[in-house]
Design an enzyme around this catalytic site. Structure first.
Site, PDB file in Angstrom:
ATOM      1  N   CYS A 154      -0.468   4.086   2.181  1.00  0.00           N
ATOM      2  CA  CYS A 154      -0.230   3.935   3.623  1.00  0.00           C
ATOM      3  C   CYS A 154       1.231   4.218   3.976  1.00  0.00           C
ATOM      4  O   CYS A 154       1.513   4.832   4.996  1.00  0.00           O
ATOM      5  CB  CYS A 154      -0.545   2.517   4.087  1.00  0.00           C
ATOM      6  N   ASP A 155       2.148   3.740   3.161  1.00  0.00           N
ATOM      7  CA  ASP A 155       3.550   3.695   3.583  1.00  0.00           C
ATOM      8  C   ASP A 155       4.506   4.590   2.781  1.00  0.00           C
ATOM      9  O   ASP A 155       5.664   4.735   3.163  1.00  0.00           O
ATOM     10  CB  ASP A 155       4.057   2.240   3.496  1.00  0.00           C
ATOM     11  N   CYS A 198       0.836  -1.207   0.000  1.00  0.00           N
ATOM     12  CA  CYS A 198       0.000   0.000   0.000  1.00  0.00           C
ATOM     13  C   CYS A 198       0.870   1.257   0.000  1.00  0.00           C
ATOM     14  O   CYS A 198       1.397   1.655   1.043  1.00  0.00           O
ATOM     15  CB  CYS A 198      -0.912  -0.005   1.225  1.00  0.00           C
TER      16      CYS A 198
END
Ligand code: NAP
Length: 337
Positions: A165-166, A162
């Site tokens: 997300c990261d 992701c």
């Protein structure tokens, strides 16, 4: 079905207009339960709510599922400037709730029993037990793993599925993206906001992604391609990724390539194990439906990526959610005369 019930049926609420979400081990009788809260599920909720069926959506632990992890959606009609997956999901949720859909958050279905016909039993991981006249299954799919040494150990420490997300953690770092489809290219473009360099490792010399995305990727100076190559191993120590072992599939040459992160976008598998032995699935695990979104169980419908191996777009999931909701409504109406 009721012969086998050991739980307290007296707590079920026949007045469906006022049914509440019960937290504990009481049994609640619903007309429609929607499992999953992605675009298909929230659209099915909107349509069944507007049909006065008072649907209960069991949202899972992440509202919106995969789509909420998408940084930018540019191809969902009606939003010419694009919007984030989270924004879209929030709007869909609000719209469904406006017409009376109830969304049960932070709760996932742990068990279903479709074997005795309607009403179906649905249990959740927070001890909820429900009877549902109809069920619409919209639990989507999960990112596929490479299954190479180091991947599991370093997930969350440099290995990610992701970018939204990261990506933030890779400011001015080098990252490798694996895959050649829309997801890989879209996420690689997103990662250029943070990373100093993005290398896309693809096992062929042709991309599967759409032309528009390909053009944008080729034009981006931070993105480089490593063709005809697969990742054999992810190396790291002290809880961080340091390099990947790459193998050229044409020459078999092995190279150790330094990187700070590995983002894997190589497709998805349907989340259908929960329905093993109950819903018919194809050779790839996707739930089999007909044009009306009916499964092999009378009264159980499915929509979205759980049953769609081909299109898997937000727009198609929304259409399938609509069809499933309308079919469920007709099924209930026919049964109730
Ligand atoms: P995908 O289209 O199935 O692409 C997966 C990619 O990963 C392919 O390039 C494939 O290589 C590669 N791959 C598969 N297994 C691999 C392995 N074990 N090792 C190395 N490489 C591997 O998956 P996706 O990109 O997640 O897209 C899924 C669906 O969602 C598609 O229909 C796509 O159009 C859609 N989608 C749309 C958008 C958008 O429109 N904005 C965004 C994201 C996704 P090969 O090419 O050699 O098979």
């Amino acid at each position: 079905m009721s012969d086998n019930l050991t739980f307290n049926l007296t707590t079920s609420t026949p007045n469906i207009q006022t049914a509440e979400v019960l937290p504990d081990e009481a049994v609640q009788h619903e007309r429609v339960i929607i499992i999953g809260s992605g675009p298909a599920g929230l659209t099915a909720a909107l349509y069944t709510a507007r049909a006065q069926l008072n649907p209960l959506v069991i949202a899972g632990h992440e509202l919106g599922g995969q789509v909420s992890l998408t940084y930018e959606i540019e191809n969902y009609p009606g939003f010419p400037e694009g919007l984030s997956g989270q924004e879209l999901v929030e709007l869909m949720k609000r719209q469904a709730e406006r017409f009376g859909a109830r969304i049960k958050m932070f709760s996932a279905v742990s068990e279903v029993d479709f074997s005795h016909g309607s009403p179906f039993t649905v249990k959740t991981d927070d001890n909820g037990v429900y009877l549902a006249d109809t069920v619409i299954v919209t639990v989507g799919a999960t990112p596929r793993h490479l299954n190479v040494p180091g991947e599991k150990e370093l997930t969350g420490n440099g290995v990610s599925y992701c970018a939204t997300c990261d990506g933030f953690f890779f400011r001015d770092k080098r990252v490798v993206v694996v895959g050649g489809g829309d997801s890989a290219l879209e996420e690689a473009l997103f990662l250029t906001r943070f990373a100093s360099r993005v290398d896309i490792v693809h096992r062929r010399d042709q991309l599967r992604a759409g032309q528009m995305l390909q053009k944008r990727t080729f034009e981006n100076e931070k993105i480089h391609f490593i063709w005809n190559t697969v990742v054999e191993r992810i190396n790291g120590s002290s809880g961080k990724v340091e390099s990947v072992l790459l193998r050229n599939v044409e020459t078999s040459e092995i190279t150790e390539y330094p990187t700070d992160g590995v983002f894997i976008f190589i497709g998805h598998d349907p989340n259908s194990d929960l329905f093993d032995g109950q819903l018919e699935r194809d050779a790839f695990g996707y739930v089999v439906t007909d044009r009306e979104m009916r499964t092999n169980i009378d009264g159980v419908f499915a929509a979205g990526e759980i049953q769609d191996r081909v299109y898997r777009q937000v727009a198609t999931s929304v259409g399938q959610g609509t069809a499933a909701a309308m079919s469920a409504e007709r099924w209930l109406a026919a049964r109730e005369g």
